[in-house]
Scaffold this motif. Structure first.
Motif, short mmCIF file in Angstrom:
data_model
loop_
_atom_site.label_atom_id
_atom_site.label_comp_id
_atom_site.label_asym_id
_atom_site.label_seq_id
_atom_site.Cartn_x
_atom_site.Cartn_y
_atom_site.Cartn_z
N ALA A 1 0.84 -1.19 0.00
CA ALA A 1 0.00 0.00 0.00
C ALA A 1 0.88 1.24 0.00
CB ALA A 1 -0.91 0.00 1.22
N PRO A 2 0.50 2.30 -0.75
CA PRO A 2 1.38 3.47 -0.90
C PRO A 2 1.89 4.05 0.41
CG PRO A 2 -0.41 3.60 -2.47
CD PRO A 2 -0.72 2.42 -1.59
N ASP A 3 1.02 4.20 1.40
CA ASP A 3 1.48 4.80 2.65
C ASP A 3 2.49 3.91 3.36
OD1 ASP A 3 -0.51 2.91 3.10
OD2 ASP A 3 -1.30 3.92 4.88
N LYS A 4 2.30 2.59 3.27
CA LYS A 4 3.23 1.67 3.93
C LYS A 4 4.55 1.58 3.19
CE LYS A 4 -0.34 -1.16 6.12
NZ LYS A 4 -0.94 -2.51 6.25
N SER A 5 4.51 1.57 1.85
CA SER A 5 5.77 1.49 1.10
C SER A 5 6.57 2.78 1.27
CB SER A 5 5.50 1.21 -0.38
OG SER A 5 4.71 2.21 -0.98
N ALA A 6 5.89 3.92 1.35
CA ALA A 6 6.60 5.18 1.58
C ALA A 6 7.30 5.18 2.93
CB ALA A 6 5.62 6.36 1.49
N GLN A 7 6.61 4.69 3.96
CA GLN A 7 7.22 4.63 5.29
C GLN A 7 8.38 3.64 5.34
OE1 GLN A 7 6.68 6.58 7.93
NE2 GLN A 7 5.24 7.75 6.65
N GLU A 8 8.28 2.55 4.58
CA GLU A 8 9.37 1.57 4.54
C GLU A 8 10.61 2.18 3.86
OE1 GLU A 8 11.37 -1.95 5.28
OE2 GLU A 8 9.41 -1.30 6.02
N ILE A 9 10.40 2.93 2.78
CA ILE A 9 11.52 3.60 2.13
C ILE A 9 12.14 4.63 3.08
CG2 ILE A 9 12.17 5.18 0.27
CD1 ILE A 9 10.09 3.79 -1.49
N LEU A 10 11.30 5.40 3.75
CA LEU A 10 11.79 6.41 4.69
C LEU A 10 12.64 5.76 5.78
CD1 LEU A 10 11.63 9.44 5.36
CD2 LEU A 10 9.64 8.92 6.80
N ARG A 11 12.27 4.58 6.21
CA ARG A 11 13.03 3.87 7.26
C ARG A 11 14.41 3.43 6.76
NH1 ARG A 11 13.72 -1.22 9.32
NH2 ARG A 11 12.60 -2.24 7.62
N ARG A 12 14.53 3.15 5.47
CA ARG A 12 15.77 2.57 4.93
C ARG A 12 16.67 3.59 4.23
NH1 ARG A 12 15.61 -3.09 4.00
NH2 ARG A 12 13.70 -4.06 4.77
N VAL A 13 16.10 4.65 3.69
CA VAL A 13 16.85 5.54 2.81
C VAL A 13 17.88 6.36 3.59
CG1 VAL A 13 15.36 7.58 2.94
CG2 VAL A 13 16.50 6.98 0.78
N LYS A 14 18.99 6.69 2.89
CA LYS A 14 20.06 7.49 3.49
C LYS A 14 20.17 8.82 2.76
CE LYS A 14 23.01 4.27 2.51
NZ LYS A 14 22.09 3.28 1.97
N PRO A 15 20.72 9.84 3.40
CA PRO A 15 20.93 11.11 2.70
C PRO A 15 21.76 10.88 1.44
CG PRO A 15 21.30 11.38 5.05
CD PRO A 15 21.14 9.90 4.82
N GLY A 16 21.35 11.51 0.35
CA GLY A 16 22.08 11.35 -0.90
C GLY A 16 21.61 10.20 -1.76
N ASP A 17 20.70 9.35 -1.26
CA ASP A 17 20.11 8.30 -2.08
C ASP A 17 19.07 8.90 -3.02
OD1 ASP A 17 21.62 6.28 -1.01
OD2 ASP A 17 20.07 5.54 0.36
N GLY A 18 18.63 8.11 -3.98
CA GLY A 18 17.56 8.53 -4.88
C GLY A 18 16.26 7.85 -4.52
N VAL A 19 15.16 8.54 -4.78
CA VAL A 19 13.83 8.00 -4.48
C VAL A 19 12.91 8.24 -5.67
CG1 VAL A 19 11.79 8.15 -3.01
CG2 VAL A 19 14.07 8.30 -1.99
N ILE A 20 12.19 7.19 -6.07
CA ILE A 20 11.10 7.30 -7.04
C ILE A 20 9.82 7.04 -6.27
CG2 ILE A 20 10.07 6.34 -9.12
CD1 ILE A 20 12.89 5.50 -9.99
N CYS A 21 8.94 8.03 -6.22
CA CYS A 21 7.76 7.86 -5.38
C CYS A 21 6.56 8.59 -5.98
CB CYS A 21 8.02 8.34 -3.95
SG CYS A 21 8.28 10.13 -3.82
N PHE A 22 5.42 8.39 -5.38
CA PHE A 22 4.20 9.06 -5.79
C PHE A 22 4.19 10.50 -5.24
CE2 PHE A 22 2.80 4.50 -5.19
CZ PHE A 22 2.95 4.17 -6.53
N ASP A 23 3.41 11.36 -5.90
CA ASP A 23 3.37 12.78 -5.54
C ASP A 23 3.12 13.00 -4.05
OD1 ASP A 23 3.83 13.53 -8.12
OD2 ASP A 23 1.81 14.29 -8.52
#
Length: 557
Positions: free
Chosen positions: A256-278
């Motif tokens: 689900a979009p809200d859950k996948s966004a939170q999962e990326i936020l938990r893993r992502v580091k400064p300087g990484d790239g993100v492809i996400c919904f608006d």
């Protein structure tokens, strides 16, 4: 080599100039040259499909593996008999509905006409008629079919603008035709019509649902959801190799979009790239972000996905995390491209539990179907085994049976199965009483077993799934059915009994029509071997589980 540029973004201007550009572009193809061409899906790298030398130049320019077949592009269905044989009527049904458009059909090839370099030595050929007026005019003017894979360097994201083509091919090819940005943005849907039922080899710009509304059920090839292993030959473009990939490694996060966004936020580091919904761009202020558009806009996702992947190649990001749309509509194609870009490195953000009920008569193939569920990481709850365990340990069940069937338990508490059998077999009323008692205790026990947090996928196996009320614990129910004669042969071989007794055993059970009319789905087992049906069932249940997850994510049970 100088790559010529033909600007045909505006075809409403002076016609003489437009016709001259089309004629010049067509001449490049006739003369054995390579030409970047626009389509509604992505830009293609075109060559005369009947000129083996020219086609080989496509592989050289792209760095494309030789065992990866090419699509043969034509201006209309009337050209099909020139290059295909034994064309099924279904091909014309599909062509009338979806051509010109983002559909590629796999058909039997006229190998005396089509060079083997197009088909990678297969006896089939991929045929397509694109919905771009400029390209259609160029092909008609050239008078030849064109081989036209995507115009990117092999392994990189596909090109959706003429500038993308020049970025990869400038100086390697004779010309590029600029027809504007692609309206769809992902490649064509590839459907194999040489098998029954037809098989989806690559999801694309024509959604699977649209095809199934016209022609009924379509099998989905395993390459859609996982990478082919070494030694497996792809039957169509885009099936085997890591594809659509930017230079930085990609991780796809599903759910689900809200859950996948939170999962990326938990893993992502400064300087990484993100492809996400608006809706989730604001979460990633410390990252380079490329948006796919609103989470519900699948067309926007398809139009933007390759641009997002390609744009990261000009940045210094070390890793890319991508949200993934669900598999409905164009989402199946977008998700497939993202997962291939990631080499199928996927993280599941949802902890959604899925429960599938399995029922059907003996000999139909339930055991193979359950093995398929287990191979997907699921746990099987065998209600027959649960019943026998409860007979030994559940005091409530034992007391209820003892009250209704006095004397079936000995003084030391052991069940006299023979005596209980004599009480109920041959007496429908007494059997109904026993079943009523068992059902009363079975549903709560199965519900308790579903609380096992080590598993997110369960299959409940019960011959009386529907009668017991256990089906109410399931997200979907599936009837496993099979032709009568196959069931007879399987029971004879499995239990080493004569044909007469095998038929008696089947006749004592409910007919397939009973299950077919009451379950959500039917999976018919006409396979020659248990292994073949298990593979078919794994594909079926994999797709069903994803559908259930998507329904739950959108608030539907």
């Amino acid at each position: 080599m100088q790559t010529l540029y033909f600007d045909l973004r505006d075809t409403k201007g002076p016609q003489k100039g437009i016709e001259e550009k089309i004629s010049a572009a067509a001449k490049i193809l006739r003369d054995g040259g390579l030409l970047g061409i626009p389509t509604e899906t992505v830009y293609g790298l075109a060559a005369n499909g009947l000129d083996e030398k020219a086609v080989k130049r496509i592989f050289e320019a792209k760095g494309r593996p030789q065992d990866n077949p090419l699509i043969l592009t034509i201006p209309g269905q009337q050209w099909l008999p020139r290059y295909c044989r034994d064309i099924p009527p279904l091909a014309y049904v599909l062509a009338r509905k979806f051509w010109p458009g983002p559909l590629t059909m796999i058909l039997k090839c006229r190998t005396d006409v089509v060079p083997a370099v197009i088909t990678a030595g297969l006896d089939t050929v991929a045929m397509r008629c694109p919905a771009h007026p400029v390209t259609a005019a160029i092909i008609r003017e050239a008078g030849v079919p064109v081989a036209a894979p995507s115009a990117n360097t092999s392994g990189r994201p596909s090109c959706t603008t003429a500038q993308d083509v020049l970025e990869d091919m400038d100086g390697k090819i004779e010309g590029v035709v600029d027809g504007g940005p692609c309206s769809v943005g992902v490649e064509s849907t590839i459907l194999d019509l040489t098998c029954d039922p037809p098989r989806l080899l690559r999801p694309g710009g024509l959604p699977l649902e649209d095809l199934e509304r016209l022609i009924g059920h379509i099998d989905v090839d395993k390459a859609v959801t996982r990478a082919l292993s070494a030694g497996e030959q792809p039957k169509a473009p885009g099936m085997k190799y890591r594809h659509y990939a930017p230079k930085a490694p990609v991780t796809v996060v599903t759910g689900a979009p809200d859950k996948s966004a939170q999962e990326i936020l938990r893993r992502v580091k400064p300087g990484d790239g993100v492809i996400c919904f608006d809706e989730y761009v604001h979460l990633f202020s410390a990252q380079e972000v490329h948006s796919l558009g609103p989470s519900a806009d699948k067309l926007a996702h398809s139009q933007r996905v390759f641009d997002a992947l390609r744009t990261f190649d000009s940045s210094a990001v070390k890793e890319i995390y991508a949200q993934c749309p669900d598999n409905r509509g164009l989402g199946l194609a977008v998700g497939n491209r993202l997962k291939k870009a990631a080499g199928f490195h996927i993280i599941e953000a949802d902890s959604t539990q899925v429960v599938v009920g399995i029922t059907g008569g003996t000999g139909a193939g339930k055991t193979s179907a359950l093995r398929a569920i287990e191979s997907l990481g699921g746990k099987v709850i065998d209600c027959d085994a649960v019943y026998h365990r409860m007979l030994e340990s559940d005091e409530g069940l034992r007391t209820a049976i003892h009250t209704t069937f006095p004397g079936v338990f000995s003084l030391d508490g052991k069940l006299d199965r023979k005596r209980l059998g004599e009480e109920v077999f041959g007496d429908k009323d007494r059997m109904a009483q026993l079943n009523s008692i068992v059902y009363q205790f079975m549903k709560p026990e199965v519900s308790h077993l579903l609380a096992d947090e080590d598993y997110r996928l369960f299959a409940i196996d019960a011959i009386n799934l529907l009668e017991s009320g256990v089906d109410q614990l399931c997200d979907k129910t599936v009837a496993i059915t099979s032709p009568l004669e196959l069931r007879v042969r399987r029971i004879m071989a499995r239990d080493n009994i004569p044909e007469q007794y095998a038929r008696l055993r089947i006749s004592a059970q409910k007919p397939d029509e009973y299950y077919r009319g009451r379950c959500d789905f039917e999976l018919n087992n006409g396979a020659d071997t248990a292994e073949a049906f298990e593979a078919e069932a794994k594909e079926f249940f994999g797709r069903l589980v994803e559908t259930i997850k998507e329904e739950k994510a959108h608030g539907n049970k």
